[in-house]
Scaffold this active site. Sequence first.
Site, PDB file in Angstrom:
ATOM      1  N   TYR A   1      -0.827  -0.463  10.706  1.00 49.42           N
ATOM      2  CA  TYR A   1      -1.132  -0.902   9.336  1.00 49.42           C
ATOM      3  C   TYR A   1      -0.032  -0.441   8.392  1.00 49.42           C
ATOM      4  CZ  TYR A   1      -3.386  -1.223   4.780  1.00 49.42           C
ATOM      5  OH  TYR A   1      -3.658  -1.510   3.458  1.00 49.42           O
TER       6      TYR A   1
ATOM      7  N   SER B   1       0.847  -1.189   0.000  1.00 51.00           N
ATOM      8  CA  SER B   1       0.000   0.000   0.000  1.00 51.00           C
ATOM      9  C   SER B   1       0.882   1.238   0.000  1.00 51.00           C
ATOM     10  CB  SER B   1      -0.898   0.016   1.237  1.00 51.00           C
ATOM     11  OG  SER B   1      -1.503   1.289   1.418  1.00 51.00           O
TER      12      SER B   1
END
Length: 333
Positions: free
Chosen positions: A217, A185
């Site tokens: 994350y 990501s």
Amino acid sequence: MTQLLNQMSFFLVIQHVVRFDLRALFVAAAYFYHEIVVKGQKCTSNAKLHGKTVVVTGSNTGIGKRTAVDLAKRGARVIMACRSRERGERAMEDVKRESGSNNVAFMPLDLASLKSVRNFAESYIKSEQRLDILINNAGLYMEGRTEDGFGLMFGVNHLGHFLLTNLLLQRLKESAPSRVVNVSSVAHNFGHIDFDCLHQHKALGTGNSFRQLMQIYSDSKLCNVLFTHELHKRLQGTGVTCYSLHPGAINSEFDRNMNRVLVLFMKPITSFFFKSPEQGCQTSLHCTLQEALEPLSGRYFSNCTARNVFAKARDDATAKKLWELSESMSGLV
């Protein structure tokens, strides 16, 4: 008095014009963002995959499912590796129907359990003679701990895939040329690797703020990029190449673990500004299928294009240390 009224009217007109121009500018910006960023580039490869075998983790929904459909259409044998048997088998039937291929299978894989990862790899090696492409697609954003006591996002997004890849490496080498594709990501840009935290297994469990969860994350996504960087170095000369990527902000079931009211409120916005799963899987497909991509092994991709990353995401010492710690945590050494 008349002159004052005329001046006021003039300024009111200007104010309305400015407001209109700002609204028009916003609409134009939103349109171009949707057309250029959201729609983005498409995978242009016409490659066929007859005789090839592909594993896609987390393929019961979102971009993983769309990736599975596309690869099955191209003739690949697709193994859908998912945690839930019920959802996985239901998704398998969907993929068969949409692709027109019956060469699609489900195999249970819970990345939050190192035992499950080992069981999957053992079963796979016994039952499948080839592994041409491994797509480490599964990922989550939620708090909790894995079966082995690691932070859930670190355990699933990085450690489970690290172990899975290593356990299947021999089959990948035997099937070379082959590829490993790690879905990361853009959030990796905000991540950092705290080795003291990892050593102490304090990769956040429960009771965390949104900011803490977003940080962990991002950390796990940085692990994906560093893992790919180190994996490339260790695979040189084997015929196996690897790539990490940002799929884009996806309007999919990735938000299924978020607050329901917030999700409903945000849905009209995300539908316009976020990619659909079909759009979001294009960079995964590019890294999987694009011909002559081997010289770019180890690189990070976004919008079907190799991108430069910050120094922290290509630091040799950090990548090596993360690899060695991951080996220890997963029981490989």
